[in-house]
Design an enzyme around this catalytic site. Structure first.
Site, short mmCIF file in Angstrom:
data_model
loop_
_atom_site.label_atom_id
_atom_site.label_comp_id
_atom_site.label_asym_id
_atom_site.label_seq_id
_atom_site.Cartn_x
_atom_site.Cartn_y
_atom_site.Cartn_z
N ASP A 170 0.85 -1.20 0.00
CA ASP A 170 0.00 0.00 0.00
C ASP A 170 0.89 1.25 0.00
OD1 ASP A 170 -2.00 1.86 0.27
OD2 ASP A 170 -2.91 0.97 2.04
N ASP A 171 0.93 1.96 -1.13
CA ASP A 171 1.71 3.19 -1.29
C ASP A 171 3.22 2.94 -1.42
OD1 ASP A 171 -0.67 4.50 -0.98
OD2 ASP A 171 -0.11 5.63 0.80
N CYS A 214 -5.33 5.07 -3.92
CA CYS A 214 -5.56 3.68 -3.54
C CYS A 214 -6.77 3.03 -4.21
CB CYS A 214 -5.72 3.58 -2.02
SG CYS A 214 -4.24 4.03 -1.09
N ASP A 269 -0.21 -0.56 -5.04
CA ASP A 269 -1.36 0.12 -5.65
C ASP A 269 -0.99 1.49 -6.20
OD1 ASP A 269 -0.98 1.32 -3.19
OD2 ASP A 269 -3.07 1.15 -2.54
#
Length: 597
Positions: free
Chosen positions: A70-71, A106, A342
């Protein structure tokens, strides 16, 4: 620097121990014995079901393990501090050097992953609330009724999700809601989400289970235990499986496992030439307005980067545990393992505080590592690839029909080491109304660095295209950016004001077509740029077939306007200097009387 070396050596020792255990397992298999094999159990990881080494059965449909961060950045070197990722995936598979997301945010990006569509086609534009985005929009549009999960489940795959689904899940649905396509489900609720890694509530196959703050409650470890159990249980059934492991790391607040808090304590965030960029006079106006980062802000960036690296070490251990379990169950050679993110993240580039949403390389250029039955070992793939390619790739691996609505293309030929003779020449990236403009719903989300005043003047919309060497971006303000990445990888010199007008017109036309493409049209348009438009036609504002005094009059009517004026029309800013003036008249005068073809 000595402290960083010590940290990396400690992590590498863990990798050596993992390799030692694997060698013992292989020796046991060679002599035909069957023995209990312990799962990878770093301190704090709950015990999974016992894993028993077994001789691999005849290969059927390939299994798929998909790990999503995530990120996670690529250009800030976080992945180089993950030894298991480097040894077990990059070292045993393929590294995609030109893999990009369609949107650096996201929920839209995750929707693209599950559907294989560009954002402008699936319609989930933001993280929410509805009607622009979030889980509710994905659900209400009926999109989750047809995803790569439902397609794989329909052909006999046992499917499971571990971790983050879509932003705001399951808001507007029952707290124990499980979307279609998932046979097993382990995802936190938004009222007690997983970003902090502790004190969350996990939907475990419809049962809500509260976790606390003990080291054993660390979410990444809990999810890893569940994933290992799912794999070992599914192997005994003889069915293929799709394990979608969606970590909350390294997303802010980037909480590391307690065992990793002493790592990287002296590490500083990377300082590329774009870090706290001195001259931003060629950038869009909102970046020109940014002051230089203060020493306190630079310290904030360094502090966050250390947490960034620390939080990813548990993810790296998850990779090792998954590979070891696949090896122990005889499934490693029949399993594709994907690792990606993502979206990307910037930390100080172009004077920006940590965040995402933008079209710069740090935000859209993300890692993709793939290990699998046909993938060459330790090779890099330079072909342009996108997050919209992942769903069709997984469908292709399973031998099922790729949905007609898909905008992406299968990467399986690249995974097999036999790329096609022709491949895409450009990728689309796009951004719509962003959370940073007061439309952000904080449900289940930690504070966003872009809620600060430093980002409030950022544009609402932009779109761009990325070729192997060029990046072209158009903003809703009428401003443009063009970078020659072969010569300027850090995007320091915006060439939009000095580039050949024909080249700019061609890129603009290509981008305009891609912004409205769908399915086969997208794949066709990506293959080659459109022919350069006649310059004359661009100046024939009244469509009379030639450049005449009427066209000059139309430009003159906008004399002196800038992007800040309500009537601003970028068509008349012919030299792209952000004001309609005598220089634009000179451009049209040079073509005076020309007959348009």
């Amino acid at each position: 620097m000595p402290a960083l070396i010590d940290d990396l050596l400690n992590i590498l020792l863990g990798g050596i121990l993992l390799a030692y255990r694997t060698i013992l397992l292989i020796l046991a298999l060679l002599v035909g014995s069957v023995m209990p094999v312990p799962t990878v159990s770093p301190a704090g990881l709950r015990d999974a079901s016992p894993v028993t080494a077994r001789v691999a059965q005849p290969l059927g449909l390939p299994n798929i393990v998909f790990i999503l961060a995530d990120d996670l950045d690529l250009d800030l070197d976080t992945v180089t501090t993950m030894p298991h990722l480097q040894a077990l995936l990059a070292g045993q598979g393929i590294t995609f050097t030109h893999f990009f997301v369609n949107a650096s945010i996201c929920c839209p990006s995750r929707a693209s992953l599950l559907r294989g569509q560009y954002v402008h086609n699936h319609g989930v534009y933001t993280n929410g609330p509805p009607p622009t985005g979030g889980f509710e929009t994905f659900r209400d549009l009926g999109l989750e009724n047809d995803t790569i999960a439902t397609r794989l489940q329909d052909v006999g795959y046992r499917t499971a999700l571990f971790g983050k689904y879509l932003n705001r899940y399951p808001y507007g649905s029952p707290s124990n809601y499980i979307p279609p396509g998932w046979g097993e489900w382990y995802s936190p609720s938004p009222t007690a989400p997983g970003y902090n890694q502790f004190n969350y509530t996990l939907n475990e196959n419809g049962t809500l289970v509260a976790y606390g703050s003990d080291p054993a409650d660390y979410l990444q470890d809990v999810l890893t235990t569940q994933a290992l159990s799912f794999i070992t249980r599914t192997v005994t059934s003889g069915e293929p499986f799709f394990a979608y492991f969606s970590s909350f790391s390294p997303h802010t607040p980037s909480t590391p496992a307690p065992r990793h808090t002493t790592l990287f304590t002296d590490t500083l965030a990377p300082r590329p030439p774009s870090f706290n960029e001195l001259d931003v006079s060629d950038k869009p106006q909102w970046i020109q307005n940014l002051p230089l980062l203060t020493p306190e802000e630079v310290q904030q960036i360094d502090d966050q980067y250390r947490l960034w690296l620390q939080s990813m070490q548990a993810v790296d251990e998850t990779i090792a545990a998954l590979v070891e379990t696949l090896e122990a169950t005889g499934q490693l050679n029949n399993t594709y393992i994907f690792f990606t993110s993502d979206n990307g993240y910037h930390m100080g580039q172009h004077r920006l505080l940590p965040g995402k949403y933008l079209g710069y390389e740090e935000d859209i250029h993300v890692p993709l590592f793939v290990r699998g039955p046909q993938a060459p070992i330790s090779q890099t793939v330079p072909y342009l690839a996108s997050i919209v390619d992942l769903a069709p790739t997984l469908a292709d691996i399973a031998g099922i029909e790729i949905p007609a609505y898909t905008d992406g293309r299968s990467l399986l030929p690249l995974l097999g080491g036999s790329p096609p003779a022709a491949w895409r020449q450009a990728l689309l990236f796009e951004q719509y109304v962003g959370d940073h403009h007061g439309l952000r719903d904080p449900l289940g989300e930690p504070p966003d660095p872009f809620d600060s005043p430093r980002f409030q003047s950022a544009p609402l919309f932009y779109s761009g295209l990325r070729t192997a060497d060029l990046k072209y971006i158009e903003y809703d303000t009428g401003e443009r950016e063009l970078y020659n990445l072969a010569n300027d990888p850090f995007e320091l010199e915006n060439l939009a004001a000095s580039a050949d007008p024909t080249t700019l017109a061609q890129l603009a036309a290509w981008l305009s077509l891609l912004k409205g493409c769908a399915a086969d049209t997208c794949r066709s348009l990506e293959m080659r740029p459109p022919p350069p438009p006649p310059i004359c036609a661009e100046l024939d504002f009244d469509h009379s077939g030639s450049v005449t005094v009427i066209d000059v009059a139309q430009v003159a009517a906008h004399w002196g306007e800038t992007p800040q004026t309500p009537a601003w029309d970028p068509r008349y800013d012919l030299d792209d200097n952000l004001v309609i003036d005598a220089a634009d008249m000179a451009v049209i005068a040079a073509r005076w009387g020309e007959i348009c073809p």
